[in-house]
Design an enzyme around this catalytic site. Structure first.
Site, PDB file in Angstrom:
ATOM      1  N   TYR A 136      43.197  43.477  39.543  1.00 13.10           N
ATOM      2  CA  TYR A 136      42.713  42.613  40.617  1.00 13.10           C
ATOM      3  C   TYR A 136      41.431  41.930  40.145  1.00 13.10           C
ATOM      4  CZ  TYR A 136      41.351  41.423  45.478  1.00 13.10           C
ATOM      5  OH  TYR A 136      40.992  40.780  46.641  1.00 13.10           O
ATOM      6  N   LYS A 164      46.542  40.247  40.115  1.00 19.52           N
ATOM      7  CA  LYS A 164      46.240  39.420  41.280  1.00 19.52           C
ATOM      8  C   LYS A 164      45.040  38.568  40.895  1.00 19.52           C
ATOM      9  CE  LYS A 164      44.680  39.439  46.083  1.00 19.52           C
ATOM     10  NZ  LYS A 164      44.233  40.254  47.243  1.00 19.52           N
TER      11      LYS A 164
END
Length: 293
Positions: A136, A164
């Site tokens: 992330y 992400k």
């Protein structure tokens, strides 16, 4: 591992009077999301207010989502922190619950590690984890940006399956897609960049807007994948005011407001975040209502 196209970064339902994670509201929300376009759910991420959830609350949340989901959607648990040893221990504990498909590991925040430190952190978690790892990258919150070269190195590790990307840098995202294998999944971390990231070869979105327009997000992605680029672009333009409106004040207060207005009770945000005031709520509701005109 295919995690899906539209993965909702799920809000955490809180009982408005007891200030506790609410089992009944979790059940209702999970069913709503799965029935309205979500291929997967991120649990206890940024939108899930993870910084204000205790360890025990996160475990309770994971258990309830697993039970309600019953194998229908992919489940990605947010288990990252700025403490590598703690992240490893929590990730192992979550793996033992069963029913979680992957973990989302945020870039360590506040410590400000360099690229070598970032690589070592994610590599250590991936090596210790029985669950696939999604990186992330969110420099706006974690202060440090995971550079594309670091993500490309990490993508070569067998247990790191995707990223992400919330940096908003399409050049960097394009480089990651170009220099990683086809099975490394790159997700937009910003609803408004979903279509641009698809256009450079991305896989989908980890979405906030899908709480209220999940089917429309699916329709946009499917139209693009069918080659109906103009239709996808039209949907993107129609949804853009809402995508931006959901971040008019700190996330997830706008999303919780709209869900509560629609009868999907998710309660308030926790301090230090605050709920929308009347003026903010009226403006956001008008944006949503404008989508159907």
């Amino acid at each position: 591992m295919d995690l899906g196209k539209v993965i909702t970064a799920m809000v955490t339902p809180i009982h408005p009077e007891k200030d506790k994670v609410c089992k009944k509201r979790i059940h209702h929300l999970v069913n709503h999301l799965i029935e309205n376009g979500s291929d997967g759910l991120v649990i206890a991420g940024t939108t899930g207010e993870s910084p204000t959830l205790s360890h025990d609350e996160k475990i309770k949340l994971f258990r309830q989502v697993i039970e309600t989901n019953d194998g229908r959607a992919k489940l990605i648990a947010g288990t990252g922190s700025n403490n590598t040893a703690e992240t490893i221990a929590f990730t192992k504990e979550v793996a033992e619950l069963g029913g979680i498909d992957a973990v989302l590991i945020v870039a360590p925040y506040y410590n400000k590690p360099n690229q070598d430190g970032l690589y070592a952190h994610f590599a250590a978690v991936a090596e210790a984890s029985d669950l696939p790892v999604v990186i992330y990258n969110i420099p706006g919150r974690s202060v440090v940006n995971i550079e594309p070269e670091t993500i490309i190195r990490l993508a070569a590790l067998p247990n790191i399956v995707g990223v992400k990307e919330s940096s908003g840098n399409l050049d960097n995202i394009s480089k990651i897609i170009a220099e990683t294998s086809d099975d490394f999944q790159v997700y937009s971390g910003d609803d408004s960049l979903t279509l641009p990231i698809l256009a450079v070869g991305g896989n989908g979105v980890i979405s906030v807007a899908s709480h209220v327009v999940g089917n429309e997000m699916q329709e946009m992605i499917q139209a693009f994948e069918r080659g109906e680029v103009q239709k996808a672009a039209q949907i993107h333009r129609e949804l853009l005011p809402l995508m931006n409106g959901l971040f008019s004040v700190p996330n997830p207060a706008p999303t919780k407001y709209l869900l509560n207005q629609q009868g999907i009770s998710v309660g308030p945000v926790r301090l230090p975040l605050v709920d929308l005031n009347a003026e903010q709520g009226t403006k956001l509701q008008a944006i949503l209502e404008g989508l159907s005109k």
